[in-house]
Design a protein around this motif. Structure first.
Motif, PDB file in Angstrom:
ATOM      1  N   GLU A  73      60.447  65.663  70.340  1.00  0.00           N
ATOM      2  CA  GLU A  73      60.291  63.775  70.736  1.00  0.00           C
ATOM      3  C   GLU A  73      61.126  63.292  69.400  1.00  0.00           C
ATOM      4  N   ILE A  74      60.589  64.172  67.961  1.00  0.00           N
ATOM      5  CA  ILE A  74      60.912  63.720  66.649  1.00  0.00           C
ATOM      6  C   ILE A  74      62.805  64.423  66.881  1.00  0.00           C
ATOM      7  N   ASP A  75      63.033  65.493  67.497  1.00  0.00           N
ATOM      8  CA  ASP A  75      64.684  66.213  67.190  1.00  0.00           C
ATOM      9  C   ASP A  75      65.012  64.827  68.186  1.00  0.00           C
ATOM     10  N   MET A  76      64.760  64.594  69.653  1.00  0.00           N
ATOM     11  CA  MET A  76      65.150  63.307  70.357  1.00  0.00           C
ATOM     12  C   MET A  76      66.208  62.470  69.197  1.00  0.00           C
ATOM     13  N   LYS A  77      64.613  61.828  68.718  1.00  0.00           N
ATOM     14  CA  LYS A  77      65.005  60.647  68.280  1.00  0.00           C
ATOM     15  C   LYS A  77      65.511  60.233  67.334  1.00  0.00           C
ATOM     16  N   LEU A  78      65.620  61.758  66.315  1.00  0.00           N
ATOM     17  CA  LEU A  78      67.150  62.195  65.634  1.00  0.00           C
ATOM     18  C   LEU A  78      68.717  61.817  65.869  1.00  0.00           C
ATOM     19  N   TYR A  79      68.281  62.828  67.429  1.00  0.00           N
ATOM     20  CA  TYR A  79      69.468  63.091  67.746  1.00  0.00           C
ATOM     21  C   TYR A  79      70.575  61.241  68.339  1.00  0.00           C
ATOM     22  N   ASP A  80      69.142  61.315  68.760  1.00  0.00           N
ATOM     23  CA  ASP A  80      69.687  59.207  69.654  1.00  0.00           C
ATOM     24  C   ASP A  80      70.130  58.131  68.190  1.00  0.00           C
ATOM     25  N   SER A  81      69.901  58.873  67.597  1.00  0.00           N
ATOM     26  CA  SER A  81      69.835  58.000  65.759  1.00  0.00           C
ATOM     27  C   SER A  81      71.479  57.778  65.627  1.00  0.00           C
ATOM     28  N   MET A  82      71.497  59.291  65.334  1.00  0.00           N
ATOM     29  CA  MET A  82      73.048  59.347  65.532  1.00  0.00           C
ATOM     30  C   MET A  82      73.843  59.142  66.074  1.00  0.00           C
ATOM     31  N   ILE A  83      73.994  58.969  67.366  1.00  0.00           N
ATOM     32  CA  ILE A  83      74.942  58.076  68.430  1.00  0.00           C
ATOM     33  C   ILE A  83      74.602  56.193  68.623  1.00  0.00           C
ATOM     34  N   SER A  84      73.507  56.060  68.193  1.00  0.00           N
ATOM     35  CA  SER A  84      72.431  54.611  68.344  1.00  0.00           C
ATOM     36  C   SER A  84      72.093  54.923  69.326  1.00  0.00           C
TER      37      SER A  84
END
Length: 324
Positions: A73-84
């Protein structure tokens, strides 16, 4: 199927900060300031990242499953944040993009490519992922197992009188079944759903007044959090920083330096602007606390009011008068 062990060995998030504490301790004030530091991402509020350690602590999920799910979940949140993707653009939210003073960065990310190129950007830019949590220090073991020395915890604390008054003002003393906008996990009782905080004393929770409940919740949280901290190894203790709301609000510079050393990142030109936007530094009104105390005394029993007085004295000694 119990012989299956879930795992997530290849992680995206390399550095993680948790801004933790009870609700109303000042986490939303600190978050935008932290996100102005070099490499620190905008603060995220993700209930699932609180729920996983909670469910694990109550033995409702196995350790391997909890670790794998938490890290994914934390990895997904960072990945999503990097593409807004799934990023908070609500203007009025304190945890939104526009509160961070880096809104242009997140706006530009809306048009960036996804895929492996995002992982390359993460490797190059080395972002520090920032999450606001509630009541995690008591259950920090799962995060320590997952992230080890890559984890940093900033534990916000606040004077119990201000805390109880503010929690009551927001309706946190009622059962969650009466207010669907309280997002904390609930447990069943004979009188409907109640906050999981009441585990072990549900009958008492149902009998006492909302403010009495809040005093007991703050008392339990404070004692168990400090006990958990004291039980940590000396090396892990160095990964945890307690910040009293009052001292940070009035004199932030000392704590900015401590934060910088803790997270191995520097303040930027935007930090000063972020402090101003959060009204820091600010003067704490002592008379306002006296008004709140009178209100609480009028609406609580003598037994719980004495607990609050004891809490207040210990807090002042530990954070406002003592060394911390």
């Amino acid at each position: 199927m119990r012989d299956i062990e879930f795992a997530r060995s290849n992680r995206i998030v390399k550095e993680l900060i948790l801004v933790d504490g009870l609700p109303r301790t000042g986490k939303s004030m600190l978050g935008p300031i932290l996100s102005s530091f070099d490499r620190v991402e905008i603060e995220r509020m993700e209930p699932i990242l609180e729920s996983i350690p909670l469910l694990y602590s109550f033995e409702k999920i196995t350790k391997d499953a909890a670790l794998a799910l938490l890290c994914r979940e934390i990895d997904m949140k960072l990945y999503d944040s990097m593409i807004s993707r799934n990023t908070n653009f609500k203007i009025s939210d304190r945890t939104g993009v526009f509160s961070s003073l880096n809104f242009l960065k997140y706006f530009k990310r809306l048009f960036s490519k996804e895929g492996d190129i995002v992982l390359e950007r993460i490797e190059k830019e080395r972002p520090i992922f920032l999450v606001q949590t509630h009541d995690i220090l008591r259950r920090i073991d799962l995060y320590i197992d997952a992230y080890g020395d890559r984890l940093r915890v900033i534990e916000m604390v606040r004077h119990p009188v201000d805390l109880v008054y503010s929690l009551d003002d927001r309706g946190h003393g009622v059962g969650t079944g009466l207010n669907p906008r309280l997002w904390q996990l609930a447990i069943k009782s004979i009188d409907g759903d109640v906050l999981y905080y009441a585990s072990g004393w549900v009958e008492e929770f149902l009998k006492i007044s909302p403010i009495d409940r809040l005093i007991k919740i703050v008392d339990i949280f404070t004692k168990e959090s400090l006990n958990k901290y004291e039980s940590l190894s000396e090396s892990v203790k160095k990964q945890v920083l307690f910040i009293p709301f009052e001292k940070f609000a009035e004199s932030p510079n000392k704590y900015l330096e401590l934060i910088s050393n803790l997270i191995r990142s520097e303040v930027t030109k935007k930090t000063t602007r972020s402090l101003k936007k959060q009204r820091v530094p600010r003067k704490i009104d002592v008379k306002d606390k006296e008004r709140k105390l009178k209100f609480i005394k009028k609406n609580t029993s003598s037994e719980y009011f004495q607990i609050l007085n004891t809490l207040a004295g210990e807090y002042e000694s530990r954070y406002l008068i003592g060394k911390r």
